[in-house]
Design a protein around this motif. Structure first.
Motif, PDB file in Angstrom:
ATOM      1  N   HIS A  44       0.967  -1.207   0.058  1.00 26.61           N
ATOM      2  CA  HIS A  44       0.063  -0.048   0.076  1.00 26.61           C
ATOM      3  C   HIS A  44       0.895   1.344  -0.123  1.00 26.61           C
ATOM      4  CE1 HIS A  44      -2.540  -3.240   1.468  1.00 26.61           C
ATOM      5  NE2 HIS A  44      -3.615  -2.604   1.402  1.00 26.61           N
ATOM      6  N   ALA A  45       0.327   2.526  -0.574  1.00 26.18           N
ATOM      7  CA  ALA A  45       1.020   3.588  -0.709  1.00 26.18           C
ATOM      8  C   ALA A  45       0.408   4.733  -0.405  1.00 26.18           C
ATOM      9  CB  ALA A  45       1.743   3.507  -2.111  1.00 26.18           C
ATOM     10  N   ALA A  46       1.181   5.828  -0.248  1.00 28.28           N
ATOM     11  CA  ALA A  46       0.589   7.307  -0.296  1.00 28.28           C
ATOM     12  C   ALA A  46       1.198   8.078  -1.230  1.00 28.28           C
ATOM     13  CB  ALA A  46       0.763   7.742   0.949  1.00 28.28           C
ATOM     14  N   VAL A  47       0.972   9.025  -2.043  1.00 27.12           N
ATOM     15  CA  VAL A  47       1.707  10.069  -2.808  1.00 27.12           C
ATOM     16  C   VAL A  47       1.583  11.287  -1.970  1.00 27.12           C
ATOM     17  CG1 VAL A  47       1.667  11.215  -4.893  1.00 27.12           C
ATOM     18  CG2 VAL A  47       1.397   8.811  -4.912  1.00 27.12           C
ATOM     19  N   ILE A  48       2.598  11.929  -1.991  1.00 29.76           N
ATOM     20  CA  ILE A  48       2.686  13.253  -1.179  1.00 29.76           C
ATOM     21  C   ILE A  48       3.170  14.311  -2.380  1.00 29.76           C
ATOM     22  CG2 ILE A  48       3.540  14.387   0.725  1.00 29.76           C
ATOM     23  CD1 ILE A  48       4.251  12.064   2.390  1.00 29.76           C
ATOM     24  N   ASP A  49       2.371  15.563  -2.423  1.00 27.25           N
ATOM     25  CA  ASP A  49       2.607  16.600  -3.051  1.00 27.25           C
ATOM     26  C   ASP A  49       2.836  16.468  -4.385  1.00 27.25           C
ATOM     27  OD1 ASP A  49       1.990  18.527  -0.796  1.00 27.25           O
ATOM     28  OD2 ASP A  49       4.231  18.256  -0.316  1.00 27.25           O
ATOM     29  N   PRO A  50       2.026  15.719  -5.278  1.00 28.04           N
ATOM     30  CA  PRO A  50       2.199  15.629  -6.730  1.00 28.04           C
ATOM     31  C   PRO A  50       2.032  17.085  -7.521  1.00 28.04           C
ATOM     32  CG  PRO A  50      -0.089  14.901  -6.292  1.00 28.04           C
ATOM     33  CD  PRO A  50       0.690  15.239  -4.873  1.00 28.04           C
ATOM     34  N   VAL A  51       2.744  16.896  -8.419  1.00 25.16           N
ATOM     35  CA  VAL A  51       2.944  18.185  -9.494  1.00 25.16           C
ATOM     36  C   VAL A  51       2.305  17.992 -10.932  1.00 25.16           C
ATOM     37  CG1 VAL A  51       4.550  19.916 -10.453  1.00 25.16           C
ATOM     38  CG2 VAL A  51       4.887  18.813  -7.994  1.00 25.16           C
ATOM     39  N   LEU A  52       1.312  18.724 -11.028  1.00 22.38           N
ATOM     40  CA  LEU A  52       1.042  18.839 -12.584  1.00 22.38           C
ATOM     41  C   LEU A  52       1.806  19.949 -13.477  1.00 22.38           C
ATOM     42  CD1 LEU A  52      -1.564  17.960 -14.207  1.00 22.38           C
ATOM     43  CD2 LEU A  52      -2.576  20.164 -13.831  1.00 22.38           C
ATOM     44  N   ASP A  53       2.315  19.566 -14.614  1.00 20.73           N
ATOM     45  CA  ASP A  53       2.927  20.384 -15.277  1.00 20.73           C
ATOM     46  C   ASP A  53       2.320  21.462 -15.915  1.00 20.73           C
ATOM     47  OD1 ASP A  53       5.452  18.680 -14.954  1.00 20.73           O
ATOM     48  OD2 ASP A  53       4.462  17.160 -16.634  1.00 20.73           O
ATOM     49  N   TYR A  54       2.746  22.643 -15.941  1.00 21.40           N
ATOM     50  CA  TYR A  54       1.967  23.871 -16.393  1.00 21.40           C
ATOM     51  C   TYR A  54       2.972  24.899 -17.013  1.00 21.40           C
ATOM     52  CZ  TYR A  54      -1.096  27.915 -16.295  1.00 21.40           C
ATOM     53  OH  TYR A  54      -1.939  28.919 -16.925  1.00 21.40           O
ATOM     54  N   ASP A  55       2.439  25.100 -18.176  1.00 21.00           N
ATOM     55  CA  ASP A  55       3.329  25.989 -19.224  1.00 21.00           C
ATOM     56  C   ASP A  55       2.442  27.379 -19.016  1.00 21.00           C
ATOM     57  OD1 ASP A  55       4.150  27.701 -21.471  1.00 21.00           O
ATOM     58  OD2 ASP A  55       4.269  26.152 -22.661  1.00 21.00           O
ATOM     59  N   HIS A  56       3.010  28.450 -18.142  1.00 18.89           N
ATOM     60  CA  HIS A  56       2.415  29.437 -17.924  1.00 18.89           C
ATOM     61  C   HIS A  56       2.266  30.306 -19.129  1.00 18.89           C
ATOM     62  CE1 HIS A  56       1.213  32.671 -15.335  1.00 18.89           C
ATOM     63  NE2 HIS A  56       2.158  33.226 -15.682  1.00 18.89           N
ATOM     64  N   ASN A  57       3.178  30.311 -20.169  1.00 22.73           N
ATOM     65  CA  ASN A  57       2.913  31.335 -21.159  1.00 22.73           C
ATOM     66  C   ASN A  57       1.898  30.697 -22.121  1.00 22.73           C
ATOM     67  OD1 ASN A  57       5.229  32.935 -20.516  1.00 22.73           O
ATOM     68  ND2 ASN A  57       6.669  31.727 -21.479  1.00 22.73           N
TER      69      ASN A  57
ATOM     70  N   ASP B  70       3.513  27.585  -5.512  1.00 22.88           N
ATOM     71  CA  ASP B  70       4.343  27.360  -6.833  1.00 22.88           C
ATOM     72  C   ASP B  70       4.256  26.464  -7.540  1.00 22.88           C
ATOM     73  OD1 ASP B  70       5.058  25.559  -5.014  1.00 22.88           O
ATOM     74  OD2 ASP B  70       6.812  26.299  -3.732  1.00 22.88           O
ATOM     75  N   HIS B  71       3.314  25.558  -7.477  1.00 25.48           N
ATOM     76  CA  HIS B  71       3.057  24.784  -8.681  1.00 25.48           C
ATOM     77  C   HIS B  71       1.652  23.985  -8.529  1.00 25.48           C
ATOM     78  CE1 HIS B  71       4.064  21.833  -5.089  1.00 25.48           C
ATOM     79  NE2 HIS B  71       3.090  21.176  -5.701  1.00 25.48           N
ATOM     80  N   LEU B  72       0.982  23.734  -9.695  1.00 26.92           N
ATOM     81  CA  LEU B  72      -0.291  23.135  -9.549  1.00 26.92           C
ATOM     82  C   LEU B  72      -0.529  21.573  -9.140  1.00 26.92           C
ATOM     83  CD1 LEU B  72      -0.321  25.493 -11.618  1.00 26.92           C
ATOM     84  CD2 LEU B  72      -2.156  24.442 -12.995  1.00 26.92           C
ATOM     85  N   SER B  73      -1.378  21.230  -8.281  1.00 27.29           N
ATOM     86  CA  SER B  73      -1.421  20.005  -7.736  1.00 27.29           C
ATOM     87  C   SER B  73      -1.871  18.908  -8.862  1.00 27.29           C
ATOM     88  CB  SER B  73      -2.313  20.000  -6.653  1.00 27.29           C
ATOM     89  OG  SER B  73      -2.620  18.435  -6.232  1.00 27.29           O
ATOM     90  N   ALA B  74      -1.319  17.812  -8.672  1.00 25.50           N
ATOM     91  CA  ALA B  74      -1.773  16.956  -9.733  1.00 25.50           C
ATOM     92  C   ALA B  74      -2.531  15.849  -9.056  1.00 25.50           C
ATOM     93  CB  ALA B  74      -0.474  15.936 -10.307  1.00 25.50           C
ATOM     94  N   SER B  75      -3.074  16.042  -7.757  1.00 28.53           N
ATOM     95  CA  SER B  75      -4.084  15.161  -7.077  1.00 28.53           C
ATOM     96  C   SER B  75      -5.152  14.605  -7.767  1.00 28.53           C
ATOM     97  CB  SER B  75      -4.280  15.945  -5.663  1.00 28.53           C
ATOM     98  OG  SER B  75      -3.287  16.073  -4.947  1.00 28.53           O
ATOM     99  N   HIS B  76      -5.613  15.422  -8.596  1.00 34.48           N
ATOM    100  CA  HIS B  76      -7.006  15.074  -9.013  1.00 34.48           C
ATOM    101  C   HIS B  76      -6.614  13.934 -10.257  1.00 34.48           C
ATOM    102  CE1 HIS B  76     -11.230  15.175 -10.599  1.00 34.48           C
ATOM    103  NE2 HIS B  76     -10.725  15.363 -11.755  1.00 34.48           N
ATOM    104  N   PHE B  77      -5.357  14.354 -10.966  1.00 39.24           N
ATOM    105  CA  PHE B  77      -5.221  13.298 -11.986  1.00 39.24           C
ATOM    106  C   PHE B  77      -4.578  12.176 -11.479  1.00 39.24           C
ATOM    107  CE2 PHE B  77      -1.390  11.499 -14.196  1.00 39.24           C
ATOM    108  CZ  PHE B  77      -2.007  11.301 -15.597  1.00 39.24           C
ATOM    109  N   ILE B  78      -3.890  11.923 -10.413  1.00 33.39           N
ATOM    110  CA  ILE B  78      -3.563  10.814  -9.795  1.00 33.39           C
ATOM    111  C   ILE B  78      -4.563  10.035  -9.298  1.00 33.39           C
ATOM    112  CG2 ILE B  78      -2.069  10.129  -7.770  1.00 33.39           C
ATOM    113  CD1 ILE B  78      -0.139  11.132  -9.659  1.00 33.39           C
TER     114      ILE B  78
END
Length: 286
Positions: free
Chosen positions: A27-40, A74-82
């Motif tokens: 069993h696992a937990a993921v902590i603070d996942p990041v969604l890639d985001y191109d700001h421009n 400082d970053h968008l969360s990827a929690s929903h995607f995960i």
């Protein structure tokens, strides 16, 4: 039982995501996942989060938790995607309600946005204990960077969020809405009261020139070497340093889009009539 820990560093934001698990096939937990985001371009990608998904699947793990240390600026969360890919419950500290209230006003989100934390599957309380398979975990309330920061102790490891950085970088800023340098100092002392050999895992590393990114240290190393808050630094000295330093810092590049996603547990703002989601940019309001 001590946790198995896999670390994934995001170069664009200096963020570390962790997969914490009991054993292969467990069993696992993921902590603070990041969604890639191109700001421009205003475009998201899931390359980094995809690495997490692939690792969990390759190890045969059942994902129980997707945990946020706080609503990151400082970053968008990827929690929903995960969660879409692997299941699990998205969790954050119960003080997220305070943060949601602040930013609901800033972004004028209206009555459609309910700021009671319901966007998350679970809200942790200070001192609460939970499990990750065979692993015992404990929640530690560590406000200061924001009023809602949590650290998570799993065995001999503590995932400290933005409360501490590596000793040669120091500590996180305290000038976001609801942040407080006095609270930060006391939160850090709470963490540094743990046994000297306790492993501390950072949420970020912004390495000085010439050093490669690293993100694991110990309580004793922080007490001896942290440039902002080592042993002997008083609360008054820390607060004076932190307030003076924060006054020189620019806002994080991604704070405005990040917060709008992260107070929604990693979901985008609701799409408008044309099917497109939009971020709001408040002018002269920050």
């Amino acid at each position: 039982m001590q946790p198995q820990i896999a670390s994934f560093f995001d170069d664009a934001t200096g963020t570390v995501t962790y997969v914490v698990y009991d054993e292969k096939g467990g069993h696992a937990a993921v902590i603070d996942p990041v969604l890639d985001y191109d700001h421009n371009a205003g475009r998201t990608r899931t390359h980094g989060a995809g690495r997490i998904v692939n690792f969990v699947r390759e190890q045969g793990l059942r994902l129980e938790w997707i945990i946020e240390t706080h609503a990151h600026a400082d970053h968008l969360s990827a929690s929903h995607f995960i969660k879409e890919q692997l299941g699990g419950k998205i969790a954050i500290g119960e003080q997220i309600r305070t943060v949601q209230g602040v930013f609901k006003k800033l972004f004028n989100l209206g009555e459609d946005f309910i700021g009671d934390g319901r966007q998350f599957d679970y809200l942790f309380r200070d001192g609460e204990r939970f499990s990750i398979g065979q692993l015992d975990a404990e929640v530690l309330f560590v406000p200061g960077h924001t009023p809602a920061d949590m650290a998570y102790k799993v065995g001999d490891a503590v995932f400290v969020g933005d409360t501490l950085f590596m000793p040669d970088v120091g500590t996180a800023r305290c000038d976001f809405p609801g942040g407080d340098a006095h609270s930060m100092y006391r939160s850090i002392r709470k963490l540094l009261s743990l046994p000297d050999g306790t492993r501390l895992f950072m949420c970020h590393d912004y390495p000085p020139h010439g050093r490669e990114p690293v993100w694991e240290t110990t309580v004793v190393e922080q007490k001896q070497k942290n440039i902002h808050v080592r042993e002997g630094v008083t609360e008054e000295q820390f607060v004076a340093m932190r307030q003076a330093r924060d006054a020189t810092l620019d806002m994080p590049v991604l704070i405005l889009p990040s917060i709008q996603v992260n107070i929604r547990a990693g979901e985008m703002p609701p799409p408008e009539a044309n099917g497109v989601s939009y971020f709001k940019i408040p002018v002269n309001a920050m």
